[in-house]
Design a protein around this motif. Sequence first.
Motif, short mmCIF file in Angstrom:
data_model
loop_
_atom_site.label_atom_id
_atom_site.label_comp_id
_atom_site.label_asym_id
_atom_site.label_seq_id
_atom_site.Cartn_x
_atom_site.Cartn_y
_atom_site.Cartn_z
N TYR A 173 25.33 37.74 84.35
CA TYR A 173 25.54 38.65 85.47
C TYR A 173 25.21 37.92 86.77
N THR A 174 26.12 37.99 87.74
CA THR A 174 25.86 37.45 89.06
C THR A 174 26.60 38.29 90.08
N HIS A 175 25.90 38.73 91.11
CA HIS A 175 26.45 39.72 92.05
C HIS A 175 26.93 40.93 91.24
N ASP A 176 28.18 41.33 91.43
CA ASP A 176 28.71 42.45 90.65
C ASP A 176 29.73 41.97 89.62
N VAL A 177 29.60 40.71 89.21
CA VAL A 177 30.53 40.11 88.25
C VAL A 177 29.81 39.90 86.92
N THR A 178 30.53 40.19 85.82
CA THR A 178 30.00 39.98 84.47
C THR A 178 30.87 38.98 83.74
N ILE A 179 30.25 37.95 83.17
CA ILE A 179 30.97 36.94 82.38
C ILE A 179 30.50 37.08 80.94
#
Length: 318
Positions: A173-179
């Motif tokens: 999770y980073t900022h509002d992005v999910t990988i």
Amino acid sequence: MKEDIKEDLLIRYILEEADAKERSQVEAWLQGNDEHTKRFEQTKFLLDESKRLAQSSPLTEQEAWEKFKVKRADSKQVPVRRLDGYTRWLQAAAAVLVIAVGSWAVWYYNRTQPAQWITLKAYEKVINDTLADGSVIQLNKHSKISYAGRTVRLNGEAFFKVVHNAAKPFKVYTHDVTITDIGTAFNVKSAGGKVEVIVESGVVSVSRKTNSVLLKQKQMVLVDPGSTPLQAEGNNDLLYQYYRTDEFIADHTPLSRFVKVLNEAYGANIQIKGNSLAELPITGTYKRESLDKILQVVFLTTPEIHRVDKGNTIILTR
């Protein structure tokens, strides 16, 4: 000689409780001093071990405290003798590990952060870490991660080589992005509100709000606050590997991209004069030496580029 750092300040710094002035003081103390760095690493190791033992101790807080008082009393009966440096280190480690099962350690670490999360910060050096499941993380300098199991929160840049487990997906999770890993190795860079994901092997899913995209080997996506929908792009650029391999690999790479990575890696301010020069392709493998040496090689292989220095700014022109 740099002023010594008190132990309580060093502990507050490691636990991220120091204020900005105290952080600057510790970082200046660490800079270029191997003995200070060794002391920092030893203190961090002891704190990590204390936390681990405090979490795993089967004793209640009262039982742990009573046990600690007994061990402390017993230690007063031990004759004092001269100790060499290594023995002093072992004695200090043993003392901290005994204290770790006491109630103060349980209270202190529960107060500072959730017990299941582990935080790792890279300052002036790249950090490598292997998780319990065998997954490997390489954290670029000036970056930070917190992880619990197979869940990671990232601020900065890191490369992940993930051991796939379909029953327990690996998520970043980073900022509002999910990988989400689907069996892969990939690089994630988060800076200035933008997130860049590059897949080196395998497949990952990148999602933001209601949008998502699957990335395969040699594909990437750049996510910025206004990007919708997410779109996969081809990627043959290997410059993102520089902090892992200590090499800058350019293959018909636009000069503007090459310069951007050099600026990030060296904290430099290189500017390009002219759009046509910015698109000039650069090819070659450059060892991570001094910035001046790299630029000298670039100028030799691409003689149409010239350098003009203005203070701390390097201007590239035709």
